[in-house]
Each structure stands twice: as structure tokens, then as C-alpha cells.
Design a protein around this motif. Structure first.
Motif, PDB file in Angstrom:
ATOM      1  N   UNK A   1       0.857  -1.190   0.000  1.00 46.23           N
ATOM      2  CA  UNK A   1       0.000   0.000   0.000  1.00 46.23           C
ATOM      3  C   UNK A   1       0.892   1.238   0.000  1.00 46.23           C
ATOM      4  N   UNK A   2       0.661   2.114  -0.982  1.00 46.96           N
ATOM      5  CA  UNK A   2       1.437   3.347  -1.102  1.00 46.96           C
ATOM      6  C   UNK A   2       0.618   4.523  -0.577  1.00 46.96           C
ATOM      7  N   UNK A   3       1.277   5.388   0.202  1.00 44.32           N
ATOM      8  CA  UNK A   3       0.625   6.557   0.789  1.00 44.32           C
ATOM      9  C   UNK A   3       1.461   7.792   0.468  1.00 44.32           C
ATOM     10  N   UNK A   4       0.803   8.862   0.047  1.00 45.50           N
ATOM     11  CA  UNK A   4       1.541  10.067  -0.369  1.00 45.50           C
ATOM     12  C   UNK A   4       2.291  10.713   0.792  1.00 45.50           C
ATOM     13  N   UNK A   5       1.757  10.567   2.000  1.00 49.03           N
ATOM     14  CA  UNK A   5       2.373  11.236   3.148  1.00 49.03           C
ATOM     15  C   UNK A   5       3.394  10.362   3.870  1.00 49.03           C
ATOM     16  N   UNK A   6       3.737   9.223   3.269  1.00 50.30           N
ATOM     17  CA  UNK A   6       4.661   8.293   3.931  1.00 50.30           C
ATOM     18  C   UNK A   6       5.656   7.773   2.904  1.00 50.30           C
ATOM     19  N   UNK A   7       6.935   8.001   3.103  1.00 48.80           N
ATOM     20  CA  UNK A   7       7.918   7.580   2.094  1.00 48.80           C
ATOM     21  C   UNK A   7       7.985   6.066   1.917  1.00 48.80           C
ATOM     22  N   UNK A   8       7.882   5.332   3.017  1.00 53.20           N
ATOM     23  CA  UNK A   8       7.946   3.866   2.927  1.00 53.20           C
ATOM     24  C   UNK A   8       6.543   3.303   2.728  1.00 53.20           C
ATOM     25  N   UNK A   9       6.451   2.255   1.923  1.00 54.47           N
ATOM     26  CA  UNK A   9       5.142   1.647   1.694  1.00 54.47           C
ATOM     27  C   UNK A   9       4.805   0.667   2.812  1.00 54.47           C
ATOM     28  N   UNK A  10       3.507   0.399   2.957  1.00 54.33           N
ATOM     29  CA  UNK A  10       3.057  -0.644   3.880  1.00 54.33           C
ATOM     30  C   UNK A  10       3.064  -1.976   3.145  1.00 54.33           C
TER      31      UNK A  10
ATOM     32  N   UNK B   1       2.794  -6.584   3.984  1.00 50.26           N
ATOM     33  CA  UNK B   1       2.441  -7.603   4.976  1.00 50.26           C
ATOM     34  C   UNK B   1       3.598  -7.877   5.928  1.00 50.26           C
ATOM     35  N   UNK B   2       4.831  -7.722   5.438  1.00 42.47           N
ATOM     36  CA  UNK B   2       6.000  -8.021   6.273  1.00 42.47           C
ATOM     37  C   UNK B   2       6.136  -7.056   7.447  1.00 42.47           C
ATOM     38  N   UNK B   3       5.540  -5.844   7.329  1.00 40.34           N
ATOM     39  CA  UNK B   3       5.633  -4.882   8.431  1.00 40.34           C
ATOM     40  C   UNK B   3       4.954  -5.388   9.692  1.00 40.34           C
ATOM     41  N   UNK B   4       3.913  -6.158   9.505  1.00 41.56           N
ATOM     42  CA  UNK B   4       3.054  -6.483  10.631  1.00 41.56           C
ATOM     43  C   UNK B   4       3.640  -7.611  11.460  1.00 41.56           C
ATOM     44  N   UNK B   5       3.743  -7.350  12.742  1.00 40.29           N
ATOM     45  CA  UNK B   5       4.315  -8.323  13.659  1.00 40.29           C
ATOM     46  C   UNK B   5       5.821  -8.224  13.756  1.00 40.29           C
ATOM     47  N   UNK B   6       6.449  -7.266  13.010  1.00 36.95           N
ATOM     48  CA  UNK B   6       7.905  -7.155  13.053  1.00 36.95           C
ATOM     49  C   UNK B   6       8.347  -5.834  13.675  1.00 36.95           C
ATOM     50  N   UNK B   7       8.188  -4.751  12.938  1.00 40.20           N
ATOM     51  CA  UNK B   7       8.768  -3.500  13.407  1.00 40.20           C
ATOM     52  C   UNK B   7       7.724  -2.556  13.984  1.00 40.20           C
ATOM     53  N   UNK B   8       7.380  -1.522  13.184  1.00 41.61           N
ATOM     54  CA  UNK B   8       6.543  -0.474  13.745  1.00 41.61           C
ATOM     55  C   UNK B   8       5.128  -0.927  14.055  1.00 41.61           C
ATOM     56  N   UNK B   9       4.659  -1.981  13.402  1.00 44.43           N
ATOM     57  CA  UNK B   9       3.284  -2.422  13.643  1.00 44.43           C
ATOM     58  C   UNK B   9       3.232  -3.688  14.487  1.00 44.43           C
ATOM     59  N   UNK B  10       4.235  -3.923  15.286  1.00 42.18           N
ATOM     60  CA  UNK B  10       4.195  -5.162  16.054  1.00 42.18           C
ATOM     61  C   UNK B  10       3.182  -5.059  17.187  1.00 42.18           C
ATOM     62  N   UNK B  11       2.989  -6.167  17.873  1.00 42.67           N
ATOM     63  CA  UNK B  11       1.905  -6.241  18.850  1.00 42.67           C
ATOM     64  C   UNK B  11       2.116  -5.301  20.041  1.00 42.67           C
ATOM     65  N   UNK B  12       3.316  -4.764  20.187  1.00 46.47           N
ATOM     66  CA  UNK B  12       3.572  -3.878  21.313  1.00 46.47           C
ATOM     67  C   UNK B  12       3.338  -2.416  20.959  1.00 46.47           C
ATOM     68  N   UNK B  13       2.911  -2.167  19.725  1.00 49.71           N
ATOM     69  CA  UNK B  13       2.627  -0.792  19.320  1.00 49.71           C
ATOM     70  C   UNK B  13       1.130  -0.632  19.068  1.00 49.71           C
TER      71      UNK B  13
END
Length: 757
Positions: free
Chosen positions: A528-537, A539-551
Motif C-alpha cells: 500500500x502506497x501513501x503520499x504522506x509516507x515515504x515507505x510503503x506498507x 504484509x512483512x511490516x506487521x508483527x515485526x517492526x513499527x506495527x508489532x503487537x507492542x505498538x
């Protein structure tokens, strides 16, 4: 003579008179045969002059006049009394006729004509129950008939096409006055699914009070959509191997949510049954086999109460009667003093915070088992009930006294260090919830309110909080301030904020998600590409870095993030790329349909390299969708027809179709109804076929613009002198008869363009 007959009524009557003259001697000999001879004469005349020469009632009228010696051929029938039809019967008489007809006779009568159908459809079919086993085995119970209708009954087969015995069932199901008491389905086979599909096409849902899926289904994929929600009171299902996602789909359905009770029986042991799916089921009965402690553990029942969705549930546990069992093994998990009910040791009552209701938990043992004397069924009943006013008041005071007791335990510490009162309050609340074994015995804000009053020396337990000033929530912030908060939040954080409450959801849904592009291949492969975010979303993001279960932005399933994006009311995509339309994608689209939303997409590309061209466009807004790109490996006529007929395709600015097959194998005639498209094929050039196709397109006159990849040699098939354009050898123009438009054909680099101008 024939031509005269076609134009002149007098000549027609003369022909009837001639036929009468041929058989008058036979009639004189056997007068009783006049009608038979009349019919045969009409048939012979129609053979000679055509079937539409004269209908039989008109022929018989004149034949009868000649038989009576009346040979006036100029007689005008306008003076005849009006012929009375069957439909002229009084309404009550017509209904009495219906009362004497059997169901299959009624359905046969219904097919006579539209007017008769309208009357027959007002008769109550009086069908109480339908049982379906297979296409050849079914039964229908009729209220006014002792015997049931069975598929094997020959009298039905005589009237309804023997090659399709289900036609009788279909006619019954589609009856507008049908109100079933019970529908029993032993198999949801392909024939049953065809019945339901036909029912869907008629925009009808069944009026059924009780449905019973009476066979142990190996799959838990049960279809309820064809029954009217609210009317359906009981649903009974036998499962062999229930699956979480399929059971969840059943429970989330309107039919299940509105029913009075869902009965589930399964041979599965409790540890393998997806119990957590039942948290969202308002009313259910569950029968399982196995050890009682597996299902009666406090976690499941207490979570049911914590969720607060369930209104009533009964859980049965089947086990051999020779197993030693004590009810205390179950009730020991529910021994909170405040939940006990005096003189009823098997009963517990748990107040529901913030309401005047409570959950009543009851255990019963030694219920007579359906399986026989060697087994017993123990049960636990959980039911939500309203408190009497006096009971509600008493419970509130009891709760406040418990808080006062907790305050007394830490009062000395607060006196020594007043600044620690909030920390000690929080710890006291946590300990109290542990003691009562009920995490939401009282919510913390309420606990803190009373704790603070006690800190301040105010011990009035009867204080009425209705006089308190209103607490200002975050949603009371000015709109511009709230929007500035939103600008600083990442998309996943916005979705998390959106789930806080309804007021937040409304405000968050007004923020532009600024998502421009989505790529989807599978549940674990999307971007998923967002104009206000340089990095795309992805599936690998989830559960690893910024979107992990502790956030706070964590989504339990990566695909749920995609669903949140797709359902956003302000989403306006520039492009969507879909590689595979797999099961998970279809579920996403189904959930999108359930929310009554269509996607705002400008360009969509299907990189589908599967053999079937099963492409779904209905979830996108027609008119907004400008370009559609498809790669079709082995397209069928049906698939292409469905795509071309869709609103999205008809309104698109251009449809790009690419396929590795040769042009002669592609069902090109389907594209005669496609306004704007581009074609690219593999294999041989096929100049002649492509030229023939273009000429047919111009003849049909529906295409506005099309581009076909081809070699310049194709122009030799368009060498009509009147179509040539001076100084433009690659251009041809063909006027469209009856209009001021023309079709322009132009060869461009590696392609030929046809456009209406």
C-alpha cells in the motif's frame, strides 16, 4: 385466393363455408360428431393456409352458424354478448376452487397465464415443512393433507417434468405466500445450491421459522442468506469438523444474529472447537463430547460475560455416566462471595458494570442423555437478566463498601505519602479484581472516583453521581485541533484511534487516508502506497517492526489492515493492481459488499495469469473507474461476456485486454458491445480476421474507440477509394449511415486504431 384470404374476412368465411360443405353429409348422418369434424376441418385448412390463418374459436363460431342453417357471411360479431372467461368468476368462488385443488394442481394452474398466476399466488400454499435430502429424495408436508408429498410420488412426476423432479420443490419455494414452520436440509449439494441461486434471482427470501441442518457436515460452510432475518427463530446445525472462519461467517450473518437460538452439536472435543467465535453470538446452545473441565473452565464463560454480547447460552457436555464427577469441580471457579445466591448453591449472579443487569450462571447435572442410559449430559446455563430496582441499589452500595475496605488497607500509606494516592488506588483496584476473580467487577474510573472521595474524608455511600459535572471527552476537541492530531498520526495509528468509539470513528473517517495505490497478490503479499509516507506498507511490516503487537498500530492479521484501508469512506485510489483473486481476496470483497461500499478507483490492473478469466469488477464505482487492464491466459466466452456487460466496463474510458492465445481462438464477437478497448494477442498476425472483426465493429456501430495490435499489412483490407484520405496513406474514414459521424481507421506504430468521430 390465398392472398385474398389473408386480407379479406369475407373470403375467410367463404373458405370456412367451403370446408363445411365438404362434410355436411357426414354431420347429417352423425350430428353428434359435428365438433370433432369441425376440429379436423380447421386442422386441414391450417395445413393448407398456415397455422395463423384463423384461430379455432373463430372457426368454430362460423362453422356452428352454418350448421344451424345461418349462412349470412356479413354478420358483425360486435353485437355478440361478451364471452365470460374463467377469470370472471367471483373472487370467493375462485378461492373455493383452490381449496379443492392439490398443491401440484395449483402450481399447474398457476402456469396457465399471468392473470391466473396472480390469483393463485394469493392462495396460502399451507406448506408446513420441507425436508431435502438429494435432488431425488425430498418431502413436503402440507397442513391440509394427511400424507406428505414425496419425490417418488408418481402423480407429481406426471405433471412435472420427470427429468427435473426438483421443479415441484422450486415452485413451492418461490411461492410468495409460503410460510414454513421448519426446513430440514440433510445435504447442501450442488442441486440445492442451484435451487438457492434461482431463488436469489427471483429476489425472494424464504419465510422460515426453524431450519435444521440435520446431517453431520464435514464442512461448516453453511448458507443462511436465503432466509428472512428476524423471521428465522431457530437454527440447528450438526458439525463434524467445524472451521473457525466458516463458523464465524455463520455467527456474523443477519439470520444468526436475529435468531432466538442457534443450536450447535459437534462430536469435536472442546479443545478443538473454536469456542472464541461464540463470543459474538447472542443466543446459542452448544453440545460437545469430552471432559467437562475442558469447556467449563472459567476462561470461556467469564470471557462471554466480559464481552457482554451473549444474552443466553446453554452448554451441554456429554460424558459416560460411570465417570466420578462432583459439581464442585465446576463451581469452584465461580466462588466469589458477592456472586453467591442464598439457598441456591448451583446459582451465581454477576452484575454487569454500568447497567441494571446481571449474568445468571446455573449448573445442572445428570440431565437425561439422548445417547442412552450409559451417558449423562451436564449443562451450564448463562443468561443475561434485568435486576429489580431494589437489587440494583443494594449491589451498588455493596460495591462501594468493598472499595472502602480496600481504601482502609492503604489509608496509613496515603497519610504518610499523599502523592502516592493514585498509584495505591490503581493497585487496590487490581487486587480487588483478583480477589473477586472478575476483572471488570468495577471499572477503574468508577473505582478511582469513590477512592478519591474516601481520601478526601467523604464516606457518604449513597451519593448520587447524576449531579456531577459532565466529563469532557477527547471527542469534544474543536474539529481543527482534532484534524491537526490526525495529520501527525500514521495510517495504522489512525485505524487504532478509529476503533476507540463511534464518535472518534466519525471524525477519523473524515481524514483523507492519502492512499494512492494498492497491490494485492495474497493475504501475505500486498503493498500500500501513501503520499504522506515515504515507505510503503506491506504484509512483512506487521508483527515485526513499527506495527508489532507492542505498538498501538498492531493488527492481529495483516490482511485486516488492508480491509481497514479498503473500507475507508474517503479512500480514492489512483491505481489498484490485483495479481490473484484468491479466497482471501473474495472474502475482502464480500466484506466490502456487506458494508454497502464500492471502491473509488481510477485504474485497475488484473495481472491474473490463471487459466480462467474469472474477473470481478462489481466492487468498483462505475464511471470513476477509467482504465481496466487484464491479462487473460485462456478466456472463455462466458467470462468475457460477463466482464463486458458490467457497468464498470461499459463506463470505462478504455479496457486493455492482453492474451497469449491467437486471435482466432479469442471470442472476439463478445466485444461488439464493448465501447472502448485495446486488444493484444500472441501467435500469427491474422490480418484478414482482424480486418473482418474491425468491419463488423463498424457495422454494429456500438464501439467508440478500439486499438488492435497488428502489422501495417492489415491496411490492404481497407482499400475502398471512398474511404481514402488525401495525403494520409495510413488513414481511412467510413461514414456511419443515418448520422453525421464517421469511423476513422488509422495505422499507428504496430497497431491499428478505430475511432468514432
Amino acid at each position: 385466393m390465398d392472398n385474398v384470404t389473408e386480407r379479406d374476412p369475407l373470403a375467410t368465411r367463404i373458405r370456412v363455408l367451403e370446408e363445411f360443405g365438404k362434410i355436411i353429409t357426414q354431420i347429417a348422418t352423425n350430428p353428434e360428431l359435428w365438433r370433432k369434424l369441425s376440429f379436423e376441418a380447421h386442422k386441414e385448412l391450417c395445413k393448407e393456409l398456415g397455422e395463423d390463418f384463423m384461430d379455432y374459436p373463430e372457426f368454430e363460431f362460423w362453422f356452428s352458424r352454418f350448421l344451424q342453417g345461418n349462412f349470412n357471411l356479413d354478420y358483425h360479431r360486435s353485437s355478440d354478448p361478451k364471452a365470460r372467461s374463467f377469470l370472471d368468476l367471483p373472487w370467493d368462488t375462485f378461492e373455493k376452487v383452490g381449496e379443492y385443488l392439490r398443491l401440484y394442481d395449483r402450481l399447474e394452474l398457476r402456469n396457465v397465464c399471468k392473470d391466473v398466476r396472480a390469483r393463485v399466488d394469493n392462495w396460502d400454499p399451507k406448506v408446513a415443512k420441507i425436508c431435502y435430502y438429494t435432488v431425488k429424495v425430498w418431502s413436503i408436508d402440507h397442513k391440509s393433507r394427511r400424507e406428505s408429498y414425496f419425490s417418488q410420488t408418481m402423480e407429481i412426476h406426471d405433471r412435472f417434468n420427470n427429468s427435473n423432479p426438483m421443479s415441484f420443490v422450486m415452485n413451492v419455494l418461490k411461492h410468495p405466500k409460503l410460510q414454513l414452520e421448519e426446513l430440514t436440509i440433510y445435504r447442501e449439494d450442488q442441486d440445492w445450491k442451484k435451487l438457492i441461486k434461482r431463488l436469489d434471482k427471483s429476489n425472494q427470501k424464504l419465510h422460515v421459522k426453524k431450519v435444521d441442518f440435520a446431517h453431520f457436515y464435514r464442512s461448516s460452510k453453511i448458507d443462511l442468506h436465503f432466509m428472512i432475518p428476524g423471521v428465522l427463530e431457530e437454527i440447528k446445525i450438526l458439525f463434524l469438523y467445524p472451521k473457525r472462519n466458516e463458523l464465524s461467517e455463520i455467527i456474523e450473518s443477519e439470520q444468526c444474529q436475529a435468531s432466538r437460538m442457534l443450536h450447535i452439536q459437534s462430536g469435536t472435543c472442546p479443545s478443538e472447537f473454536p469456542l472464541d467465535v461464540l463470543y459474538n453470538c447472542p443466543r446459542f446452545t452448544l453440545r460437545l463430547e469430552g471432559k467437562h473441565e475442558d469447556v467449563y473452565k472459567p476462561n470461556f464463560l467469564k470471557t462471554l460475560m466480559n464481552k457482554g454480547v451473549v444474552q443466553k447460552c446453554v452448554i451441554y457436555m456429554l460424558e459416560p455416566s460411570d465417570i466420578t464427577f462432583s459439581p464442585s469441580e465446576i463451581l469452584k471457579y465461580f466462588n466469589e462471595p458477592e456472586a453467591m445466591v442464598q439457598d441456591i448453591p448451583s446459582l451465581r449472579r454477576y452484575p454487569i458494570p454500568g447497567t441494571n443487569e446481571f449474568y445468571e450462571l446455573e449448573y445442572r447435572e445428570e440431565v437425561k442423555s439422548r445417547k442412552g442410559p450409559g451417558f449423562r449430559e451436564n449443562l451450564v446455563r448463562l443468561e443475561r437478566k434485568h435486576k429489580p430496582h431494589e437489587m440494583a441499589e443494594r449491589d451498588q452500595v455493596v460495591t462501594r463498601r468493598r472499595i472502602l475496605e480496600e481504601f482502609g488497607k492503604v489509608q496509613m500509606q496515603i497519610a504518610a505519602k499523599p502523592e502516592l494516592w493514585r498509584k495505591l488506588s490503581f493497585e487496590a483496584h487490581r487486587e480487588l479484581c483478583k480477589v473477586v476473580k472478575w476483572w471488570n467487577f468495577i471499572n477503574y474510573p468508577e473505582f478511582e472516583f469513590w477512592f478519591l472521595r474516601f481520601v478526601q474524608g467523604n464516606f457518604d455511600l449513597d451519593y448520587d453521581r447524576s449531579s456531577d459535572p459532565k466529563v469532557r471527552p477527547l471527542s469534544d476537541l474543536p474539529q481543527d485541533v482534532f484534524e491537526k492530531i490526525g495529520e501527525t498520526l500514521e495510517l495504522h495509528d489512525r485505524f487504532q484511534l478509529r476503533n476507540v468509539c463511534k464518535d472518534f470513528r466519525i471524525q477519523v473517517d473524515n481524514w483523507d487516508p492519502k492512499v494512492t495505490k494498492i497491490y494485492y497478490s495474497s493475504a501475505n503479499d500486498w503493498r500500500i502506497w501513501q503520499t504522506s509516507r515515504p515507505a510503503l506498507y506491506c504484509a512483512d511490516n506487521f508483527g515485526l517492526n513499527e506495527n508489532n503487537r507492542f505498538r498501538p498500530g498492531f493488527h492481529r492479521y495483516p490482511i485486516s489492515f488492508v480491509m481497514s484501508v479498503l473500507k475507508h469512506p474517503k479512500l480514492q485510489l489512483e491505481k489498484m493492481t490485483i495479481d490473484l483473486q484468491g479466497i482471501m481476496w473474495k472474502k475482502l470483497v464480500k466484506r466490502l459488499d456487506a458494508s454497502n461500499r464500492k471502491l473509488h478507483v481510477k485504474n485497475v490492473e488484473f495481472q491474473n495469469r490463471q487459466r480462467r478469466a474469472n474477473i470481478d469488477l462489481r466492487f468498483m464505482i462505475p464511471g470513476v473507474l477509467e482504465e481496466i487492464k487484464m491479462f487473460l491466459v485462456d478466456p472463455t466466452r462466458e467470462d468475457i461476456t460477463e466482464i463486458v456487460k458490467s457497468e464498470q466496463c461499459q463506463a470505462a474510458k478504455l479496457v486493455y485486454i492482453e492474451s497469449p492465445i491467437i486471435f482466432s481462438q479469442f471470442p472476439s464477437d463478445v466485444l461488439y458491445n464493448c465501447p472502448r478497448f485495446t486488444l493484444k494477442f500472441g501467435g500469427s498476425p491474422a490480418y484478414r480476421l482482424k480486418a473482418k472483426f474491425l468491419k463488423k465493429l463498424m457495422k454494429e456501430g456500438k464501439v467508440q474507440k478500439c486499438v488492435i495490435y497488428a502489422h501495417c499489412q492489415i491496411l490492404k483490407h481497407f482499400n475502398e477509394p471512398e474511404a481514402m484520405v488525401p495525403n494520409f496513406p495510413s488513414l481511412r474514414r467510413y461514414p456511419i449511415p443515418g448520422t453525421n459521424d464517421f469511423y476513422e481507421i488509422e495505422y499507428q506504430e504496430k497497431s491499428i486504431r478505430l475511432e468514432r468521430k
